[in-house]
Motif scaffolding. Sequence first.
Motif, PDB file in Angstrom:
ATOM      1  N   ALA A  15       0.810  -1.224   0.000  1.00 35.35           N
ATOM      2  CA  ALA A  15       0.000   0.000   0.000  1.00 35.35           C
ATOM      3  C   ALA A  15       0.841   1.272   0.000  1.00 35.35           C
ATOM      4  O   ALA A  15       0.314   2.364  -0.225  1.00 35.35           O
ATOM      5  N   GLY A  16       2.139   1.145   0.254  1.00 33.47           N
ATOM      6  CA  GLY A  16       2.976   2.337   0.351  1.00 33.47           C
ATOM      7  C   GLY A  16       2.690   3.108   1.628  1.00 33.47           C
ATOM      8  O   GLY A  16       2.758   4.336   1.636  1.00 33.47           O
ATOM      9  N   ASP A  17       2.345   2.408   2.687  1.00 33.58           N
ATOM     10  CA  ASP A  17       1.960   3.040   3.950  1.00 33.58           C
ATOM     11  C   ASP A  17       2.997   2.740   5.015  1.00 33.58           C
ATOM     12  O   ASP A  17       3.205   1.577   5.349  1.00 33.58           O
ATOM     13  N   PRO A  18       3.705   3.691   5.522  1.00 32.92           N
ATOM     14  CA  PRO A  18       3.493   5.126   5.404  1.00 32.92           C
ATOM     15  C   PRO A  18       4.181   5.754   4.188  1.00 32.92           C
ATOM     16  O   PRO A  18       3.954   6.919   3.881  1.00 32.92           O
ATOM     17  N   TYR A  19       5.007   4.994   3.468  1.00 34.99           N
ATOM     18  CA  TYR A  19       5.648   5.503   2.250  1.00 34.99           C
ATOM     19  C   TYR A  19       6.062   4.316   1.395  1.00 34.99           C
ATOM     20  O   TYR A  19       6.143   3.190   1.855  1.00 34.99           O
ATOM     21  N   ARG A  20       6.337   4.575   0.106  1.00 32.52           N
ATOM     22  CA  ARG A  20       6.780   3.530  -0.815  1.00 32.52           C
ATOM     23  C   ARG A  20       8.179   3.069  -0.445  1.00 32.52           C
ATOM     24  O   ARG A  20       9.002   3.857  -0.012  1.00 32.52           O
ATOM     25  N   ILE A  21       8.412   1.786  -0.620  1.00 28.79           N
ATOM     26  CA  ILE A  21       9.744   1.241  -0.386  1.00 28.79           C
ATOM     27  C   ILE A  21      10.305   0.718  -1.699  1.00 28.79           C
ATOM     28  O   ILE A  21       9.555   0.473  -2.649  1.00 28.79           O
ATOM     29  N   ASP A  22      11.620   0.542  -1.759  1.00 29.84           N
ATOM     30  CA  ASP A  22      12.207  -0.061  -2.960  1.00 29.84           C
ATOM     31  C   ASP A  22      12.672  -1.489  -2.697  1.00 29.84           C
ATOM     32  O   ASP A  22      12.843  -2.264  -3.618  1.00 29.84           O
ATOM     33  N   THR A  23      12.855  -1.850  -1.423  1.00 30.69           N
ATOM     34  CA  THR A  23      13.302  -3.190  -1.078  1.00 30.69           C
ATOM     35  C   THR A  23      12.646  -3.633   0.227  1.00 30.69           C
ATOM     36  O   THR A  23      12.645  -2.886   1.204  1.00 30.69           O
ATOM     37  N   LEU A  24      12.114  -4.846   0.211  1.00 35.17           N
ATOM     38  CA  LEU A  24      11.554  -5.456   1.412  1.00 35.17           C
ATOM     39  C   LEU A  24      12.508  -6.553   1.840  1.00 35.17           C
ATOM     40  O   LEU A  24      12.768  -7.487   1.081  1.00 35.17           O
ATOM     41  N   LEU A  25      13.063  -6.442   3.040  1.00 35.99           N
ATOM     42  CA  LEU A  25      13.974  -7.435   3.581  1.00 35.99           C
ATOM     43  C   LEU A  25      13.247  -8.222   4.657  1.00 35.99           C
ATOM     44  O   LEU A  25      12.764  -7.656   5.638  1.00 35.99           O
ATOM     45  N   LEU A  26      13.155  -9.522   4.454  1.00 37.42           N
ATOM     46  CA  LEU A  26      12.536 -10.410   5.435  1.00 37.42           C
ATOM     47  C   LEU A  26      13.610 -11.349   5.966  1.00 37.42           C
ATOM     48  O   LEU A  26      14.298 -12.007   5.194  1.00 37.42           O
ATOM     49  N   TYR A  27      13.741 -11.410   7.277  1.00 39.47           N
ATOM     50  CA  TYR A  27      14.768 -12.215   7.913  1.00 39.47           C
ATOM     51  C   TYR A  27      14.111 -13.202   8.884  1.00 39.47           C
ATOM     52  O   TYR A  27      13.456 -12.780   9.846  1.00 39.47           O
ATOM     53  N   MET A  28      14.258 -14.485   8.599  1.00 38.82           N
ATOM     54  CA  MET A  28      13.745 -15.540   9.467  1.00 38.82           C
ATOM     55  C   MET A  28      12.260 -15.349   9.796  1.00 38.82           C
ATOM     56  O   MET A  28      11.827 -15.573  10.914  1.00 38.82           O
ATOM     57  N   ALA A  29      11.511 -14.908   8.806  1.00 28.51           N
ATOM     58  CA  ALA A  29      10.080 -14.677   9.030  1.00 28.51           C
ATOM     59  C   ALA A  29       9.337 -14.958   7.740  1.00 28.51           C
ATOM     60  O   ALA A  29       9.359 -14.153   6.817  1.00 28.51           O
ATOM     61  N   ASN A  30       8.686 -16.083   7.673  1.00 28.76           N
ATOM     62  CA  ASN A  30       7.914 -16.456   6.495  1.00 28.76           C
ATOM     63  C   ASN A  30       6.539 -15.785   6.578  1.00 28.76           C
ATOM     64  O   ASN A  30       5.517 -16.427   6.708  1.00 28.76           O
ATOM     65  N   MET A  31       6.549 -14.462   6.519  1.00 33.32           N
ATOM     66  CA  MET A  31       5.321 -13.700   6.747  1.00 33.32           C
ATOM     67  C   MET A  31       4.269 -13.901   5.670  1.00 33.32           C
ATOM     68  O   MET A  31       3.094 -13.645   5.895  1.00 33.32           O
ATOM     69  N   ALA A  32       4.662 -14.339   4.523  1.00 36.71           N
ATOM     70  CA  ALA A  32       3.676 -14.555   3.466  1.00 36.71           C
ATOM     71  C   ALA A  32       2.687 -15.656   3.837  1.00 36.71           C
ATOM     72  O   ALA A  32       1.555 -15.654   3.378  1.00 36.71           O
ATOM     73  N   TRP A  33       3.111 -16.582   4.654  1.00 35.33           N
ATOM     74  CA  TRP A  33       2.227 -17.686   5.032  1.00 35.33           C
ATOM     75  C   TRP A  33       1.948 -17.734   6.523  1.00 35.33           C
ATOM     76  O   TRP A  33       0.829 -17.904   6.953  1.00 35.33           O
ATOM     77  N   ASN A  34       2.959 -17.575   7.334  1.00 33.51           N
ATOM     78  CA  ASN A  34       2.783 -17.756   8.769  1.00 33.51           C
ATOM     79  C   ASN A  34       2.046 -16.621   9.451  1.00 33.51           C
ATOM     80  O   ASN A  34       1.399 -16.828  10.462  1.00 33.51           O
ATOM     81  N   SER A  35       2.158 -15.415   8.935  1.00 37.59           N
ATOM     82  CA  SER A  35       1.619 -14.268   9.655  1.00 37.59           C
ATOM     83  C   SER A  35       0.650 -13.422   8.848  1.00 37.59           C
ATOM     84  O   SER A  35       0.213 -12.386   9.311  1.00 37.59           O
ATOM     85  N   SER A  36       0.320 -13.820   7.645  1.00 42.34           N
ATOM     86  CA  SER A  36      -0.452 -12.930   6.777  1.00 42.34           C
ATOM     87  C   SER A  36      -1.947 -12.931   7.043  1.00 42.34           C
ATOM     88  O   SER A  36      -2.626 -11.984   6.713  1.00 42.34           O
ATOM     89  N   MET A  37      -2.495 -13.995   7.569  1.00 40.15           N
ATOM     90  CA  MET A  37      -3.928 -14.159   7.815  1.00 40.15           C
ATOM     91  C   MET A  37      -4.734 -14.374   6.532  1.00 40.15           C
ATOM     92  O   MET A  37      -5.904 -14.679   6.599  1.00 40.15           O
ATOM     93  N   ASN A  38      -4.126 -14.166   5.357  1.00 45.30           N
ATOM     94  CA  ASN A  38      -4.831 -14.313   4.085  1.00 45.30           C
ATOM     95  C   ASN A  38      -3.800 -14.607   3.000  1.00 45.30           C
ATOM     96  O   ASN A  38      -3.310 -13.706   2.331  1.00 45.30           O
ATOM     97  N   THR A  39      -3.476 -15.871   2.796  1.00 41.56           N
ATOM     98  CA  THR A  39      -2.380 -16.217   1.888  1.00 41.56           C
ATOM     99  C   THR A  39      -2.640 -15.844   0.433  1.00 41.56           C
ATOM    100  O   THR A  39      -1.738 -15.385  -0.248  1.00 41.56           O
TER     101      THR A  39
END
Length: 77
Positions: A15-39
């Motif tokens: 959503a770009g909230d609170p601002y747009r990012i150019d890189t998303l770094l995920l470390y030891m967190a499978n947030m796409a499945w474990n924490s998303s609530m809506n895969t």
Amino acid sequence: WSHGLMHMVIANAHAGDPYRIDTLLLYMANMAWNSSMNTSETMRMLTDKGADGEYLIPRIIYSDAYASEMVAYADLI
């Protein structure tokens, strides 16, 4: 990290909230499945493009001890 808000990282990056990012770094967190609530919605957000044809989350770096579902969406593992 705030435990209650961690599952919102991908949605906020999309959503770009609170601002747009150019890189998303995920470390030891499978947030796409474990924490998303809506895969299915999360998978859409990870691959969604804007009106200019560019990804709304341009780059994803994923670091973990094992290959999880996020590996398929990462630009750098």
